[in-house]
Design an enzyme around this catalytic site. Structure first.
Site, PDB file in Angstrom:
ATOM      1  N   GLY B  10     105.311   3.435  67.231  1.00 55.72           N
ATOM      2  CA  GLY B  10     105.109   4.673  67.968  1.00 55.72           C
ATOM      3  C   GLY B  10     105.476   5.893  67.128  1.00 55.72           C
ATOM      4  CB  SER B  13     108.777   4.198  65.848  1.00 53.80           C
ATOM      5  OG  SER B  13     107.825   4.062  64.795  1.00 53.80           O
ATOM      6  CB  THR B  35      95.923  11.035  55.702  1.00 55.44           C
ATOM      7  OG1 THR B  35      97.056  10.797  56.543  1.00 55.44           O
ATOM      8  CG2 THR B  35      95.559   9.758  54.960  1.00 55.44           C
ATOM      9  CG  HIS B  50     106.847  12.831  56.647  1.00 57.82           C
ATOM     10  ND1 HIS B  50     106.640  11.470  56.690  1.00 57.82           N
ATOM     11  CD2 HIS B  50     106.833  13.248  57.920  1.00 57.82           C
ATOM     12  CE1 HIS B  50     106.498  11.091  57.949  1.00 57.82           C
ATOM     13  NE2 HIS B  50     106.598  12.146  58.731  1.00 57.82           N
TER      14      HIS B  50
END
Lengths: 173, 173, 173
Positions: B10, B13, B35, B50
């Site tokens: 999910g 997660s 992406t 990230h």
């Protein structure tokens, strides 16, 4: 030393019932730490059903915000069932509080407990991305919260159709 | 021969973090095939987080559409972390492209890789049926895409609360 | 004595295909008990694709409401694939019927079958709480229904990306 169990799963997956069964396996006085607030009819009915499902033998502690305090006040006497982290997070966000330091406080409190704690939480991130920005923020916060609690827990169980799947095992005795 | 790993779960997660750990266990230069496109503030913040979470030692390749090309161009040098199939599918659909032949092209490219590929994807079909027809179409496409990649992958892991559950095992060595 | 298998998972997770494979492993005539009603274009296309995916060798029984009757009428001849409980629940609720006694009737019928039954159902409670009250009621009902069927089933499988994860095992032979 405390034993910490996270029971997660979808809505109406049987998480609470399974968590209660886990709590009942520990000796001592049993505490139910309730984060729900009976603010509307629907929630009132849910709470009444939960209390009825749980049966006798529980001391209920209502605590919408200060979970660390509720855990510290009930420590040393028996297992605590904390139901649930999702409503707690919702309470924090609706009240305009910052959930991140609150999570750090909770995890620190869990680490110092001597009696067992069984926490119930929800999986909310396996649907389509919500159009509502607040819902997206909630979904993100819930995911981070679950990860942080799972990291320090001794056991994590994922409940599907009322049945537990093991995600993280207790360390060997 | 390539080793292909699908990491699904999910939102929030812990899929990406787990996939990164899997990628780091392989020798060689590490590639991050991204992406995501930083088209708004929220996505920009996600991408920045990230990159910060991932740390040093990665070569980033931004590729919103041609994943087969990005894999072929980086093959033979080390593991590739492809994050994620959900944004790729979203890019394709928003651009009006047909995702089915693109998926066939991707799976064919995966089959010819010599270096490992770790793919991150989302589970999006475990909520209530969306009212929006495009959301229903996306949910269907994501489900089919995950099935096709899982079928050819050597390993599939389902991440819950930051912890991997094994769905498909690597063949015995 | 009947063997009852519940196959659950998200939308487009490959539940139906896996359930068909399970059904085909049993000897005898194979029945497909279809709860879908082709009331619009989208549903018509889904049903056509399901029939095409399933291939030859199935006797189709269309039954939107009386699953107990459909099971009793086809018992003693071979495996029954019941696809799916989610559409059945939707049919009941849209028709204004009370799903709780209907569930009791279904579970009682399952308990008296002599031939195997493979039931397909959906996980719908792992997204954000729906804003729509009917969607919340449906999500609750689906959760309870899955729990009740899982409790009496011999096996429960949770399908992720087309691959089954074991939730409840068959008793040792």
């Amino acid at each position: 030393m405390a034993h910490t169990i996270l029971v997660t799963g979808g809505a109406r997956s049987g998480k609470s019932r399974h968590a209660e069964a886990r709590a009942c396996a520990f000796p001592g006085e049993r505490f139910y730490i309730a984060t729900a607030r009976a603010e509307d009819e629907e929630m009132h009915a849910r709470i009444a059903r939960h209390i009825s499902d749980r049966g006798e033998g529980w001391t209920t502690v209502e605590e919408p915000f200060d979970l660390a305090g509720a855990l510290d006040r009930t420590d040393g006497r028996g297992p605590r069932l904390l139901d649930c982290l999702t409503l707690w997070l919702s309470n924090l966000m609706l009240d305009g509080r910052d959930w991140e330091p609150e999570t750090v406080t909770l995890v620190a409190a869990l680490a110092r407990q001597r009696s067992p704690v069984i926490l119930v939480s929800n999986e909310v991130g396996m649907g389509i991305v919500p159009e509502n920005a607040l819902a997206r923020a909630f979904r993100d916060a819930q995911g981070w919260l679950n990860q942080r609690v799972a990291l320090m827990a001794d056991e994590v169980e994922f409940v599907v159709s009322g049945l537990p799947m093991r995600v993280k095992s207790a360390p060997p005795a």
